[in-house]
Enzyme design. Structure first.
Site, mmCIF file in Angstrom:
data_model
loop_
_atom_site.group_PDB
_atom_site.id
_atom_site.type_symbol
_atom_site.label_atom_id
_atom_site.label_comp_id
_atom_site.label_asym_id
_atom_site.label_seq_id
_atom_site.Cartn_x
_atom_site.Cartn_y
_atom_site.Cartn_z
ATOM 1 C CD GLU A 116 -0.966 -4.495 11.770
ATOM 2 O OE1 GLU A 116 0.258 -4.740 11.794
ATOM 3 O OE2 GLU A 116 -1.607 -4.408 10.713
ATOM 4 C CE LYS A 143 6.203 -0.717 9.494
ATOM 5 N NZ LYS A 143 5.149 -0.041 8.763
ATOM 6 C CG HIS A 171 -2.181 -35.919 17.705
ATOM 7 N ND1 HIS A 171 -2.317 -37.087 18.415
ATOM 8 C CD2 HIS A 171 -3.291 -35.827 16.931
ATOM 9 C CE1 HIS A 171 -3.439 -37.696 18.067
ATOM 10 N NE2 HIS A 171 -4.055 -36.935 17.168
ATOM 11 N N GLY A 203 -4.288 -2.192 5.602
ATOM 12 C CA GLY A 203 -3.530 -3.333 5.063
ATOM 13 C C GLY A 203 -4.162 -4.667 5.420
ATOM 14 N NE ARG A 204 -5.600 -4.031 11.625
ATOM 15 C CZ ARG A 204 -5.003 -2.849 11.663
ATOM 16 N NH1 ARG A 204 -3.904 -2.639 10.964
ATOM 17 N NH2 ARG A 204 -5.487 -1.869 12.404
ATOM 18 C CE LYS A 215 -3.408 2.236 2.918
ATOM 19 N NZ LYS A 215 -4.198 2.151 4.143
ATOM 20 C CD GLU A 271 9.729 -5.843 6.889
ATOM 21 O OE1 GLU A 271 9.388 -4.740 6.379
ATOM 22 O OE2 GLU A 271 9.623 -6.087 8.098
HETATM 23 O O1 F6P Z 1 3.178 -4.118 9.842
HETATM 24 C C1 F6P Z 1 2.496 -2.931 9.660
HETATM 25 C C2 F6P Z 1 1.874 -2.808 8.343
HETATM 26 O O2 F6P Z 1 1.637 -1.470 8.171
HETATM 27 C C3 F6P Z 1 0.590 -3.621 8.184
HETATM 28 O O3 F6P Z 1 -0.521 -2.981 8.720
HETATM 29 C C4 F6P Z 1 0.523 -3.777 6.707
HETATM 30 O O4 F6P Z 1 -0.361 -4.799 6.358
HETATM 31 C C5 F6P Z 1 1.968 -4.086 6.398
HETATM 32 O O5 F6P Z 1 2.708 -3.266 7.282
HETATM 33 C C6 F6P Z 1 2.382 -3.879 4.974
HETATM 34 O O6 F6P Z 1 2.261 -2.556 4.569
HETATM 35 P P1 F6P Z 1 2.380 -2.129 3.043
HETATM 36 O O7 F6P Z 1 1.256 -2.778 2.298
HETATM 37 O O8 F6P Z 1 2.268 -0.638 3.029
HETATM 38 O O9 F6P Z 1 3.706 -2.597 2.522
#
Ligand code: F6P
Length: 542
Positions: free
Chosen positions: A348, A507, A379, A262-263, A202, A208
């Protein structure tokens, strides 16, 4: 309502009832009411929610529903669907429902959603038909989704759960972790000429995703040439400038909106990998399943409203009975990634301790959410759940038929699921242990010695959620049920379920830590971090 909800007389009444509940077992509740199942289940539109094994009474349920009225839950639900800026700390709407329900949000937003759906479905159709080709003229057979958090867990769950419905010869893959291991494994097995990469982010700034996307770009460029990059990359983001800088072709960008968290974004272009793999018809069934739940949630009276009941019971277990965790236990291997998805969705969203008006809460909010599919889970960690010192809330989730429509093969799973719900609720007391050992001709000495080890206290509350089978429609419905359940809980607790400031600090600090050990590390405890870096460099150099 201003101030903490815990100051409300209904909350205080519930707190008193929780004290009384601690003195009554689920066995006693069932013994006192042979109609308990009839009183505490809800059946609608293909869902059965059995909450008879929850530690509640009619009086508790009445108070929980009154509490929902006290926090003006119906108005809050209406505000969410209308698109009011209910995410107060970020000044935004939370309109993920508009991505699947035509009655949510404004006409203008609905038009944008329709335009986006059109662009996505025509791109998916072209890739699936082999009219969108890779740089060397080969059709795409593999799609790699690079994203993390909501830009990974939702599409991953959908692709995994609906594996039985793959068509079109495209295999999905997922890369999320910053350590790059997943990408490394994939680049060893995939042919870049037939691989399409979706960068899902987003913000398009997530460390990452940026690191993995750059590495994937290097892989494509080194194997097919720099000119191949625009043909092999697609991006989903709100950040046009960053997509320009990365070199994503203008006709390969799919939009996002700041009113989708995002979630909550699997319904948007973030779900593209699933649409490519499953086809638009199946993906739209997924949206339709969620939409049916949206309609129910927005219209049903509170006492017959499934996400409302699920949310109120969640609040009861966490804030009143003090159960610290929620174990999500799907009796369907197809839903293996559901616990991970719900972990982000719930923790979250509701892992907060400050109310919308800025006060510190004096009650427990989000539980630790975790789980594994049954019967595997039985198990491994069920031992602790049955006899450990910690009591958990349990959500059993099970389809009536497995994903290839076979009821008989699912019978074993269902019988295990029901047996576990029963064992958790009623346990096995000392008399029953002794009786069964006597029946097995055990000696009196052994009975005396082993009975304490064999007793199951029981009294562990659980819900059972049943539905036809895991397909696109039910999966959409299931995720929407939990989204709304979590929203209900956030409303009761008075917190903002739609921001996530708690992930920002780590972060920011990570950005200031250089493993070269050269840059100065600042802030509390920086000397200890410098020692860790020195240790890494010293030990690696050996
Ligand atoms: O971990 C925090 C977060 O902002 C989540 O809410 C989101 O889903 C994720 O990082 C990824 O964010 P982006 O889609 O902006 O890379």
């Amino acid at each position: 309502m201003t101030g903490l909800v815990s100051a409300n007389p209904v909350w205080k009444s519930l707190a008193l009832q929780a004290q009384a509940a601690a003195r009554v077992s689920l066995r006693e509740l069932f013994a006192a009411d042979d109609q308990r199942w009839r009183h505490f289940h809800l059946e609608l539109d293909g869902w059965l929610y059995d909450y008879s094994r929850q530690h509640i009474t009619e009086a508790i349920l009445t108070d929980l529903l009154r509490l929902a009225g006290e926090v003006r839950l119906p108005e809050r639900i209406a505000a969410m669907f209308r698109g009011d800026a209910i995410n107060l700390t970020e000044g935004r709407a939370a309109l993920h429902t508009a991505l699947r329900s035509g009655f949510a949000g404004s006409a203008e937003i609905q038009k944008e959603v329709r335009d986006s759906r059109r662009a996505l479905s025509s791109f998916a159709a072209e890739v699936r038909a082999g009219t969108q080709l890779g740089f060397t003229g080969r059709p795409f057979r593999h799609v790699v989704n690079i994203g993390i958090g909501g830009s990974d867990l939702g599409p991953l769950l959908v692709c995994d759960a609906l594996r039985a419905q793959y068509t079109g010869g495209i295999t999905p893959h997922f890369v999320s972790n910053v350590d790059r291991t997943q990408l490394q494994d994939l680049t060893r097995q995939l042919d870049p000429a037939e691989t399409l990469i979706i960068v899902c982010s987003k913000t398009f700034t997530t460390q990452e995703t940026q690191a993995n996307a750059r590495a994937a770009r290097d892989w494509i460029a080194s194997r097919l040439g720099e000119a191949a990059v625009p043909k092999h990359f697609v991006a989903v983001s709100t950040n046009a400038a960053a997509m320009d800088a990365f070199g994503v072709a203008p006709d390969r960008r799919f939009t996002m909106w700041d009113w989708v968290g995002g979630r909550y974004s699997v319904w948007s272009a973030i779900g593209l990998v699933a649409e490519l793999t499953l086809g638009t018809t199946v993906f739209e069934e997924f949206l339709a399943g969620a939409s049916a739940v949206d309609r129910h949630f927005s219209q049903a009276p509170l006492e017959r409203n499934l996400p409302v009941l699920m949310g109120l019971i969640g609040v009861w277990n966490r804030s009143f009975l003090g159960l610290p965790t929620l174990a999500v236990l799907p009796y369907d291997q197809r839903l293996a990634r559901l616990p991970a998805y719900l972990q982000q969705l719930d923790m979250e969203s509701n892992g907060k301790s400050t109310t919308l008006s800025g006060e510190r809460v004096d009650y427990a909010t989000a539980p630790v959410v975790w789980g594994e599919p049954g019967s595997n889970a039985q198990h491994s960690f069920f031992q602790m759940l049955h006899q450990g010192t910690l009591s958990a809330a349990l959500d059993f989730i099970a389809p009536l038929r497995n994903s290839w429509g076979d009821a008989l093969a699912q019978d074993l799973a269902l019988s295990n699921c029901f047996a576990q719900a029963q064992a958790f609720a009623f346990g096995l007391n000392a008399d029953e242990v002794a009786a069964s050992m006597q029946a097995a001709k055990a000696s009196e000495a052994d009975i005396a010695r082993l009975t304490p080890h064999r007793v199951h206290e029981g009294n562990r509350p659980s819900s059972v959620l049943l539905y036809g089978e895991t397909n696109a429609r039910s999966l959409g419905g299931l995720l929407a049920l939990y989204e709304h359940k979590i929203f209900v809980q956030g409303c009761i607790w008075g917190i903002n379920s739609f921001d996530q400031f708690g992930v920002e600090l780590g972060k920011k600090l990570a950005a200031g830590i250089s493993m070269s050990g050269k840059g100065p590390i600042t802030g509390p405890g920086s000397a200890a971090v410098a020692e860790l870096i020195a240790y890494v460099n010293r030990t690696r150099a050996r």
